[in-house]
Design an enzyme around this catalytic site. Structure first.
Site, PDB file in Angstrom:
ATOM      1  N   GLY A  20       0.389  -0.921   0.405  1.00 55.59           N
ATOM      2  CA  GLY A  20      -0.468  -0.003   0.081  1.00 55.59           C
ATOM      3  C   GLY A  20       1.149   0.986  -0.138  1.00 55.59           C
ATOM      4  N   GLY A  22       1.216   3.586  -1.605  1.00 55.46           N
ATOM      5  CA  GLY A  22       0.868   5.523  -1.803  1.00 55.46           C
ATOM      6  C   GLY A  22       0.317   6.066  -0.775  1.00 55.46           C
ATOM      7  N   ALA A  26       2.439   4.682   4.666  1.00 55.52           N
ATOM      8  CA  ALA A  26       3.000   4.275   3.644  1.00 55.52           C
ATOM      9  C   ALA A  26       4.658   5.458   2.792  1.00 55.52           C
ATOM     10  CB  ALA A  26       2.706   3.260   2.868  1.00 55.52           C
ATOM     11  N   ARG A  45      -2.180  -0.765  -5.755  1.00 53.34           N
ATOM     12  CA  ARG A  45      -3.649  -1.479  -6.444  1.00 53.34           C
ATOM     13  C   ARG A  45      -3.526  -1.381  -7.977  1.00 53.34           C
ATOM     14  NH1 ARG A  45      -8.709  -2.182  -2.970  1.00 53.34           N
ATOM     15  NH2 ARG A  45      -7.972  -0.084  -2.257  1.00 53.34           N
ATOM     16  N   LYS A  51      -2.770   8.936  -8.615  1.00 53.80           N
ATOM     17  CA  LYS A  51      -2.866   9.639  -7.150  1.00 53.80           C
ATOM     18  C   LYS A  51      -1.262   9.252  -6.008  1.00 53.80           C
ATOM     19  CE  LYS A  51      -5.619   5.792  -5.013  1.00 53.80           C
ATOM     20  NZ  LYS A  51      -6.586   5.360  -4.576  1.00 53.80           N
ATOM     21  N   ASP A  71      -2.782  -6.890  -5.123  1.00 53.31           N
ATOM     22  CA  ASP A  71      -3.994  -7.127  -3.991  1.00 53.31           C
ATOM     23  C   ASP A  71      -3.718  -7.235  -2.780  1.00 53.31           C
ATOM     24  OD1 ASP A  71      -6.987  -5.544  -5.093  1.00 53.31           O
ATOM     25  OD2 ASP A  71      -6.957  -6.841  -3.353  1.00 53.31           O
ATOM     26  N   LYS A 168      -9.036  -4.675  12.333  1.00 51.71           N
ATOM     27  CA  LYS A 168      -7.172  -3.837  12.472  1.00 51.71           C
ATOM     28  C   LYS A 168      -7.506  -5.320  13.774  1.00 51.71           C
ATOM     29  CE  LYS A 168      -5.363  -1.473  11.201  1.00 51.71           C
ATOM     30  NZ  LYS A 168      -4.175  -1.851  10.109  1.00 51.71           N
ATOM     31  N   VAL A 192      -1.254   5.533  16.667  1.00 53.82           N
ATOM     32  CA  VAL A 192      -2.778   6.592  16.875  1.00 53.82           C
ATOM     33  C   VAL A 192      -3.176   7.130  16.060  1.00 53.82           C
ATOM     34  CG1 VAL A 192      -2.671   6.276  19.449  1.00 53.82           C
ATOM     35  CG2 VAL A 192      -1.473   8.093  18.453  1.00 53.82           C
TER      36      VAL A 192
HETATM   37  N1  LIG Z   1      -4.246   7.117   9.689  1.00 53.01           N
HETATM   38  C1  LIG Z   1      -3.356   6.778  10.433  1.00 53.01           C
HETATM   39  O1  LIG Z   1      -4.130   8.083  11.262  1.00 53.01           O
HETATM   40  C2  LIG Z   1      -3.368   5.333  11.418  1.00 53.01           C
HETATM   41  C3  LIG Z   1      -3.518   4.855  12.700  1.00 53.01           C
HETATM   42  C4  LIG Z   1      -3.591   4.108  13.125  1.00 53.01           C
HETATM   43  C5  LIG Z   1      -2.949   3.059  12.139  1.00 53.01           C
HETATM   44  N2  LIG Z   1      -3.095   3.437  10.800  1.00 53.01           N
HETATM   45  C6  LIG Z   1      -3.206   2.131   9.629  1.00 53.01           C
HETATM   46  O2  LIG Z   1      -1.753   2.310   8.630  1.00 53.01           O
HETATM   47  C7  LIG Z   1      -2.286   1.638   7.530  1.00 53.01           C
HETATM   48  C8  LIG Z   1      -1.767   3.321   7.003  1.00 53.01           C
HETATM   49  O3  LIG Z   1      -3.247   4.214   7.161  1.00 53.01           O
HETATM   50  P1  LIG Z   1      -2.826   5.341   6.004  1.00 53.01           P
HETATM   51  O4  LIG Z   1      -3.545   6.236   7.434  1.00 53.01           O
HETATM   52  O5  LIG Z   1      -2.012   5.651   5.713  1.00 53.01           O
HETATM   53  O6  LIG Z   1      -4.058   5.499   5.439  1.00 53.01           O
HETATM   54  P2  LIG Z   1      -4.534   5.267   4.029  1.00 53.01           P
HETATM   55  O7  LIG Z   1      -3.744   6.775   3.396  1.00 53.01           O
HETATM   56  O8  LIG Z   1      -5.933   5.067   3.141  1.00 53.01           O
HETATM   57  O9  LIG Z   1      -3.362   4.466   3.474  1.00 53.01           O
HETATM   58  C9  LIG Z   1      -4.319   2.926   2.593  1.00 53.01           C
HETATM   59  C10 LIG Z   1      -3.550   2.067   1.909  1.00 53.01           C
HETATM   60  O10 LIG Z   1      -3.830   0.418   2.140  1.00 53.01           O
HETATM   61  C11 LIG Z   1      -4.595   0.517   0.850  1.00 53.01           C
HETATM   62  N3  LIG Z   1      -5.123  -0.939   0.634  1.00 53.01           N
HETATM   63  C12 LIG Z   1      -6.758  -0.571   1.090  1.00 53.01           C
HETATM   64  N4  LIG Z   1      -6.784  -2.326   0.480  1.00 53.01           N
HETATM   65  C13 LIG Z   1      -6.643  -2.688  -0.425  1.00 53.01           C
HETATM   66  C14 LIG Z   1      -5.915  -4.003  -0.780  1.00 53.01           C
HETATM   67  N5  LIG Z   1      -7.224  -4.429  -1.484  1.00 53.01           N
HETATM   68  N6  LIG Z   1      -5.312  -4.683  -1.067  1.00 53.01           N
HETATM   69  C15 LIG Z   1      -4.337  -3.517  -1.500  1.00 53.01           C
HETATM   70  N7  LIG Z   1      -3.915  -2.614  -0.432  1.00 53.01           N
HETATM   71  C16 LIG Z   1      -4.878  -2.016   0.128  1.00 53.01           C
HETATM   72  C17 LIG Z   1      -5.262   1.732   0.150  1.00 53.01           C
HETATM   73  O11 LIG Z   1      -4.497   1.534  -1.641  1.00 53.01           O
HETATM   74  P3  LIG Z   1      -4.901   2.220  -2.553  1.00 53.01           P
HETATM   75  O12 LIG Z   1      -5.128   3.275  -3.114  1.00 53.01           O
HETATM   76  O13 LIG Z   1      -5.047   1.324  -4.029  1.00 53.01           O
HETATM   77  O14 LIG Z   1      -6.270   2.007  -1.280  1.00 53.01           O
HETATM   78  C18 LIG Z   1      -4.144   3.080   0.184  1.00 53.01           C
HETATM   79  O15 LIG Z   1      -2.499   2.499   0.024  1.00 53.01           O
HETATM   80  C19 LIG Z   1      -3.189   0.661   8.005  1.00 53.01           C
HETATM   81  O16 LIG Z   1      -2.919  -0.285   8.263  1.00 53.01           O
HETATM   82  C20 LIG Z   1      -4.222   1.752   9.481  1.00 53.01           C
HETATM   83  O17 LIG Z   1      -4.992   1.069   9.516  1.00 53.01           O
HETATM   84  C21 LIG Z   1      -3.621   4.522  10.263  1.00 53.01           C
END
Ligand SMILES: NC(=O)c1ccc[n+]([C@@H]2O[C@H](COP(=O)([O-])OP(=O)(O)OC[C@H]3O[C@@H](n4cnc5c(N)ncnc54)[C@H](OP(=O)(O)O)[C@@H]3O)[C@@H](O)[C@H]2O)c1
Length: 340
Positions: A20, A22, A26, A45, A51, A71, A168, A192
């Site tokens: 993931g 992008g 990440a 994906r 984006k 995926d 999660k 968090v």
């Molecule tokens: N931001 C926060 O506050 C926070 C806090 C705690 C934990 N987290 C965890 O940190 C991680 C990243 O979160 P983020 O905030 O950076 O969110 P984000 O910007 O929405 O990133 C999520 C990523 O997961 C990918 N993804 C979703 N479903 C998928 C699938 N079926 N196959 C492949 N890729 C998939 C998305 O790809 P697409 O672009 O293709 O949709 C996107 O790149 C997640 O595990 C989230 O639970 C985030």
């Protein structure tokens, strides 16, 4: 001794996969890995989606970043991306409260990543879990310090329809079970709510929590508390637990817990020009009190957390720089045009 928070070439000669790539967190992990000299394989994906274009602009990307289509529910695609890697950062996950979209990709996707990592014989997998897998427990007393020993109550998550936290928590549990069965060295980071500058051009869910206070869409603030951390610290935490051989178990990644009233007050001090809410939404309950927590495990690895005020400031500045938040003068002009 503080960790080397600047870039060093600790990753020279190593290839790691970031799932993931992008996404908000990440992208920062990829950036720091490239700065440290790693060869990075980022899974997406859709590698051609505009984006994700920011990844190709990162320093070192031309020479050391390769983007692969994968995926979470397509095991073969993950296997291809992970094969030949020394380590994996599994960050991809849906971020939603829709149970259909959340649970299966989060849980089965995580199992797929661990199995692919086991077959590729990688040295370590770092999994991005969440505070959502840690603190959703109505039985916890107010004096309990939230730390890595805490687990969310799955029944409570279900009953309150908190499907993100449910997904999660089940995904993290599945990661531990699968890693144990397959003999994979797994370390987990539990961030968090993450704030700070966006590298990607789109707005992710955690940034919306702050954006809504600046656009006028939130007229009041809720009587609730929230823990915060800076995105750069989250990315560095992932790298520290990957690079420290003795790192093990879970790592709670949090800087502070604030009442929403404190958040809007800080925002209003930095950015008085925006229509930031000043009224508490009355829920008839006494003012929510921030819970206690410990981030000692990450501090022991040398992580020096960015203060929350800086995280809030950096978030708003980044939203302005990326054009997601108009300068207030423009907002006023627009509203005059709309009224006239
Ligand atoms: N931001 C926060 O506050 C926070 C806090 C705690 C934990 N987290 C965890 O940190 C991680 C990243 O979160 P983020 O905030 O950076 O969110 P984000 O910007 O929405 O990133 C999520 C990523 O997961 C990918 N993804 C979703 N479903 C998928 C699938 N079926 N196959 C492949 N890729 C998939 C998305 O790809 P697409 O672009 O293709 O949709 C996107 O790149 C997640 O595990 C989230 O639970 C985030």
């Amino acid at each position: 001794m503080p960790a080397d928070q600047s870039s060093s070439l600790s990753g020279h000669g190593q290839t790691v996969c970031v799932t993931g790539a992008g996404g908000f967190i990440a992208s920062w992990i990829v950036k720091l890995l490239l700065e440290r000299g790693y060869n990075v394989r980022g899974t997406l994906r859709n590698p051609d989606d505009p984006k994700n274009a920011h990844l190709r602009e990162l320093e070192g990307a031309t020479e050391r970043l390769s983007l692969r289509k994968a995926d979470l529910l397509d095991f073969e695609s993950l296997k291809e991306a992970i094969n030949g890697c020394d380590g994996v950062f599994h960050t991809a996950s849906p971020v939603t409260d829709d149970p259909e979209q959340m649970v299966e990709p989060a849980v089965n996707g995580t199992k797929n990543v661990i199995v692919a990592a086991s077959e590729a014989k990688v040295k370590r997998v770092v999994f991005t879990s969440s505070i959502g897998a840690v603190y959703m427990d109505p039985a916890r007393g107010p004096d309990v310090v939230v730390d890595e020993s805490c687990w969310s109550d799955l029944e409570f998550c279900k009953n309150t329809k908190n499907w993100y936290c449910y997904g999660k928590a089940v995904a993290e549990q599945a990661a531990w079970d699968e890693a144990k069965e397959k003999g994979v060295d797994l370390v987990v980071v539990n961030p968090v709510l993450v704030l700070g500058p966006l590298l990607q051009p789109t707005i992710n869910a955690s940034i919306v929590h702050i954006l809504k206070y600046l656009t006028g869409s939130a007229k009041t603030y809720a009587n609730s508390v929230q823990a915060y951390v800076h995105v750069k610290d989250v990315a560095l935490a992932h790298i520290l637990v990957y690079e420290t051989p003795s790192a093990s178990g879970r790592y709670l990644c949090a800087e502070s817990v604030l009442h929403r009233g404190d958040v809007v007050e800080i925002l209003a001090k930095f950015f008085p020009e925006y229509p930031i809410p000043t009224k508490l939404k009355d829920d008839g309950k006494p003012r929510a009190i921030p819970y206690k927590f410990s981030n000692q495990k990450l501090q022991d690895l040398g992580l020096e957390f960015t203060p929350v005020k800086q995280s809030l400031y950096d978030t708003v500045k980044s939203l302005q720089d990326k054009g997601h938040l108009k300068p207030p003068a423009r907002q006023e002009e627009d509203s005059i045009k709309i009224q006239s």
